[in-house]
Every structure is written in structure tokens, then in C-alpha cells.
Design a protein around this motif. Structure first.
Motif, short mmCIF file in Angstrom:
data_model
loop_
_atom_site.label_atom_id
_atom_site.label_comp_id
_atom_site.label_asym_id
_atom_site.label_seq_id
_atom_site.Cartn_x
_atom_site.Cartn_y
_atom_site.Cartn_z
N SER A 1 -11.25 -19.56 19.10
CA SER A 1 -10.21 -20.89 18.63
C SER A 1 -8.61 -20.27 19.11
N ASP A 2 -7.93 -20.81 18.67
CA ASP A 2 -6.86 -20.23 19.09
C ASP A 2 -5.71 -19.28 17.90
N THR A 3 -7.21 -20.16 16.72
CA THR A 3 -7.02 -18.99 15.15
C THR A 3 -7.66 -17.93 15.35
N THR A 4 -8.65 -17.58 15.36
CA THR A 4 -9.40 -16.76 15.02
C THR A 4 -9.76 -15.38 16.08
N SER A 5 -9.25 -14.71 14.88
CA SER A 5 -8.98 -13.25 15.19
C SER A 5 -10.15 -11.76 15.19
N THR A 6 -10.64 -12.73 14.39
CA THR A 6 -12.94 -12.00 14.80
C THR A 6 -13.87 -12.67 14.96
N VAL A 7 -15.32 -12.15 15.75
CA VAL A 7 -15.73 -12.91 16.12
C VAL A 7 -17.49 -11.89 15.60
N ARG A 8 -18.69 -11.97 15.20
CA ARG A 8 -19.49 -12.09 14.80
C ARG A 8 -20.51 -12.20 16.06
N LEU A 9 -20.66 -10.71 17.07
CA LEU A 9 -22.31 -11.36 17.94
C LEU A 9 -22.94 -12.03 17.23
N ASP A 10 -24.04 -12.66 18.31
CA ASP A 10 -25.56 -13.11 17.02
C ASP A 10 -26.49 -11.34 17.30
N ASP A 11 -25.94 -10.11 18.29
CA ASP A 11 -26.95 -8.91 17.45
C ASP A 11 -26.08 -8.29 16.83
N GLY A 12 -24.79 -8.72 16.41
CA GLY A 12 -24.88 -8.26 14.73
C GLY A 12 -23.10 -7.60 14.85
#
Length: 492
Positions: A263-274
Motif C-alpha cells: 500500500s502507499d503507506t508500506t515501507s517494508t515487506v517480508r517475503l514468504d522466504d523470510g
């Protein structure tokens, strides 16, 4: 109870009517209604739909329909739907209806005589046909169950439609998988045919296929425009993501999921592989990259949008839009054309001719560095230290590779039309001449039809004359082309 009509559709409708009356009164009919129908009746009655209600609610005024149609994705496939269904609907005395995901009819076509009858029962653009609005019907029920359905005669909950039969199928967004709307064919009950539902289902699949092709083209265009962002990571792990969260390019290849939730407010994301990824918004989508602070700073990504008759020249720097006046846009164009760099004296000659003043150029450079940063505009010589993507260079590349339609799409108008700088004039002339030459040499009626409505071809007498010779007399575009051609001949 089967969906297939009996040999006598009128008798079949009588049976359905007895089923309807006895079921709604709490009794037991000659046969049980289909589970699809009985479940839809239950949902509709729970929404307080009155079986004696006359017509569906009008939720869109006629004046609001053009904007709603223009914004809806199914507008792109209406030519396909018309060529597939309308002629069949005309012959079989049906109307073709296309709704949005909210069940609002946006398009309607069919035999003129039947359109009058359809108006009388509210089968017209602007009305809403969800089950909670007008009960069991093919359009509303197909949206509710997300599957093709056929509703015949007294299977409709509202008595008004017991003289009608209809079949509908949902159309899905190939990007998100969500329902975009429904395609329906409806007609008098004596026109019922078991193949109706197969016909609309196959047409919906054709529409989805065409939308998938368009999505693939749009993905490739987005990928090309934004590859400088990915290249700027200089070997670090990263990926380009569409605004809806699909990953369309990644380094290293093969290590990325199909989609991430952003989303526009997301600064980081963790992928399924960690792996944790930094999310950087771009002008169109996002860039994912590793948060390794020890890695070298990535190269800036600079997009130049300088083509068009009316739009102001714009720079997009790492996803941030920077409007420009003409002078800095001219300077950036020259620097983009000469990535190895130019001195103030050379830039003065390119932009202002023999009377150009290097001191003036240095002043313009100073102001431009204030806009895009000294780390992007380097000195000694003056050059751009960034991954540069420009619309004018994209047009040239498309022409060189023979992608004429793509070049025409990217070229929204002349390059910096108000510029009189020698370098800009020459490039503008080369692009326009090359594009025109490629379109005329193609002998492609569709390309020519696009070109004559384009800012560069609107007044082109030869292009109109060539198109007039290619279009058959039955082509609906021909009258407008002939009118414009006659006017150009008179003006010439």
C-alpha cells in the motif's frame, strides 16, 4: 429442475410458474426449483425484494454514463463483444447487456424493436441488477455466484420478468482476479435456447483473454519505462512491482513471488522466504530492494516526459514528479542525447546556435541542479549521472525495431513544441518524419486510422487519402475520414 427448455417453451414456462407460486407460498410444486434458483430466491427475499416489484432502481443518470463507461475496463473489449454477440442477438431477438461489478448496466445493444420492450421493464443502462436490488436474474445471480447462469421465465423472483429469459457470465480482471462485471443476453421467453449460457460463457472467456493480452502489453511497457530503477541497484536484489502488487521483473531472476501485498503507506515487506525488502514508491508502481546499508547507494532513476502538444514537460526522479519550464527541459534533452557529457560551450551551440552564451548555460545548469540535485547533474563535463528513460528515446527505439504502433502510442505529440533550440528542432523533425514515414509505408488501415486522429497526423492530407483508399465502404470509420479528407483538400 433442469435449465433446459422443454420442447414447448410456453408449457415449460407454465411449469416454472407453478413451481414459483407454490414454493413462495410455502407449498410443494410439481418439481423442486433448481438449487441455484432456490438459493438465489432466499438471498433476494432476505434482502427484502418484493416479487411484485416492477422494475430495478435507476442509479446512474444518462449524463453520468459516458464517464462511467470510459473509466471501466470492459470498455476496451466492447468491439469484441459487439462483433461476437450483437449480430446473434439481433437475429435471435435478444438484447446484449454489459454491467459493471456493482450490477449497473453500462452498455445495451440489440434489435430496435426489442429495445422498446426492454425499456418497459427497466432493462436499460443506468439501472442496477444485483439480487438485492431486483431479485433473481441472470446478471445479478452470475455476480453473486461468480459463474455462468441461465434464468428462465418464472425462475426470476420478480414477476415482471416471467416473460423473459436470460443468460449471463462474469468477466474477471486478469490482474487481480476480481469480477469486473457481467455479460448478458436477454429476450422473450419463447427465445430460450440451452446454448445461450454456453455462448455468453465463451464470450466472457474471449473478453478475459483480450484483457490478458492488453495487460501483458501494459506490463511490458511499464517494465521498459522503469528498468532504470532496477538497473540503478547495481546488482543488488530488487524487483519492479505494479500498483496492484504483481512483480513483473526481478533480480536475481526466479527468486520472487508472483505478488506482494503493498500500500502507499508500506515501507517494508517480508517475503514468504523470510527476506525483508524496502518498498520504494515509484511514479507507477513500486521498487523492492534489500535494506543492506553497507551496499553502495543505488543510481538515481530519471524519467523524462517531454512529448505532447499541451502537457508541461515533466521529470520523474525516483518516483517524484518535477514540473519544468522550457529551458531546463531543453537542457535535459541535450544531456540525455549526449550521455558522455558536454561542456558549457558545446551546450550553448546545441541549444542557442552560434550566438549562444556559455555563461547563460552555466546559469541554467545551476538552476537545474537545484531541481534534480548535484548528484544527478555532474560537472566537468556536464552530464547526467542517472539511469535515464525518455519518451523521445523510447519512440526512436520503437521505430528502429519496427514497432510502429508502439511508437505512435508513446508519441503523444511533438517534442517540446515551443522549443526553437537547434538540437531540439532537429530531433523533433527526425521523430515526426520517421513516424509518418513508417505509418504510411505500413499500408495498415488501423495504424493510419490512429495516425489521422493523432496530433501529428490530424492535418495530413496524404495520410487521409491513403486511409480512404484502404477502408472498405462498410467500415464505420469511413464517413468521418472522407469528410475530413474533403475539408483538407479544400483548405489545401
Amino acid at each position: 429442475m433442469t435449465t433446459r427448455s422443454a420442447a414447448d417453451p410456453v408449457e415449460h414456462a407454465r411449469v416454472l410458474h407453478r413451481v414459483f407460486e407454490t414454493t413462495l407460498s410455502g407449498g410443494t410444486g410439481p418439481v423442486a426449483p433448481r438449487s441455484l434458483v432456490s438459493e438465489s430466491w432466499q438471498r433476494s427475499l432476505a434482502a427484502h425484494v418484493d416479487p411484485d416489484r416492477r422494475t430495478p432502481p435507476v442509479v446512474l443518470a444518462e449524463d453520468d454514463l459516458p464517464d462511467r463507461r470510459k473509466a471501466h475496463p470492459l470498455g476496451e473489449v466492447m468491439p469484441l463483444l459487439r462483433s461476437t454477440l450483437v449480430s446473434i442477438a439481433d437475429e435471435a431477438m435478444h438484447v446484449m447487456l454489459v454491467t459493471d461489478a456493482e450490477g449497473i448496466i453500462l452498455w445495451r445493444e440489440g434489435a430496435a424493436k426489442l429495445l422498446v420492450a426492454a425499456d418497459g421493464v427497466g432493462l436499460m443502462p443506468g439501472t442496477r441488477w444485483t439480487e438485492d436490488a431486483i431479485g433473481t436474474n441472470a446478471m445479478g445471480t452470475t455476480l453473486a455466484v461468480d459463474a455462468p447462469v441461465q434464468i428462465h421465465s418464472a425462475e426470476h423472483l420478480v414477476r415482471t420478468y416471467h416473460a423473459w429469459t436470460c443468460a449471463a457470465a462474469p468477466v474477471h480482471d486478469p490482474d487481480t482476479g476480481s469480477i469486473l462485471g457481467a455479460i448478458d443476453i436477454s429476450g422473450p421467453l419463447h427465445t430460450v435456447h440451452p446454448a445461450m449460457v454456453q455462448l455468453v460463457s465463451a464470450t466472457a472467456q474471449l473478453a478475459e483473454h483480450q484483457l490478458r493480452v492488453r495487460l501483458a502489453i501494459a506490463d511490458e511497457q511499464l517494465r521498459v519505462r522503469n528498468m532504470p530503477h532496477l538497473a540503478s541497484l547495481r546488482g543488488r536484489s530488487g524487483a519492479l512491482v505494479t500498483p496492484t502488487g504483481r512483480i513483473i521483473a526481478g533480480e536475481p531472476y526466479g527468486t520472487w513471488p508472483e505478488r506482494v501485498a503493498l500500500s502507499d503507506t508500506t515501507s517494508t515487506v517480508r517475503l514468504d522466504d523470510g527476506r525483508e525488502m524496502v518498498v520504494e514508491p515509484l511514479a507507477e508502481g513500486y521498487l523492492l530492494h534489500t535494506p543492506d546499508r553497507a551496499a553502495p547507494a543505488r543510481r538515481r532513476a530519471l524519467s523524462l516526459r517531454f512529448m505532447g502538444e499541451t502537457a508541461a514537460p515533466t521529470v520523474i526522479l525516483n518516483g517524484r514528479s518535477i514540473p519544468l519550464t522550457l529551458r531546463p527541459a531543453e537542457l535535459l534533452t541535450a544531456l540525455a542525447l549526449h550521455p558522455e557529457g558536454r561542456t558549457a560551450e558545446q551546450l550553448a551551440l546545441l541549444l542557442y546556435g552560434e550566438e549562444g552564451n556559455p555563461t547563460t548555460v552555466r546559469g541554467e545548469i545551476l538552476r537545474l541542479r537545484g531541481l534534480i540535485g548535484a548528484d544527478v547533474l555532474r560537472t566537468r563535463p556536464y552530464r547526467l549521472d542517472a539511469g535515464v528513460d525518455s519518451d523521445f528515446d523510447a519512440v526512436r527505439r520503437a521505430l528502429q525495431s519496427g514497432q510502429i504502433a508502439e511508437a505512435l502510442r508513446i508519441c503523444t505529440g511533438p517534442l517540446l513544441p515551443r522549443s526553437d533550440a537547434p538540437e531540439i528542432r532537429e530531433l523533433r523533425s527526425d521523430i515526426e518524419a520517421g513516424l509518418r514515414r513508417a505509418v504510411l509505408a505500413s499500408e495498415d488501415a488501423d495504424l493510419l486510422a490512429t495516425f489521422v486522429t493523432h496530433p501529428l497526423g490530424h492535418d495530413d492530407l496524404e495520410a487521409h487519402d491513403r486511409l480512404a483508399g484502404l477502408l472498405p465502404t462498410t467500415d464505420p470509420r469511413r464517413p468521418a475520414v472522407m469528410t475530413r479528407l474533403a475539408r483538407l483538400v479544400m483548405e489545401g
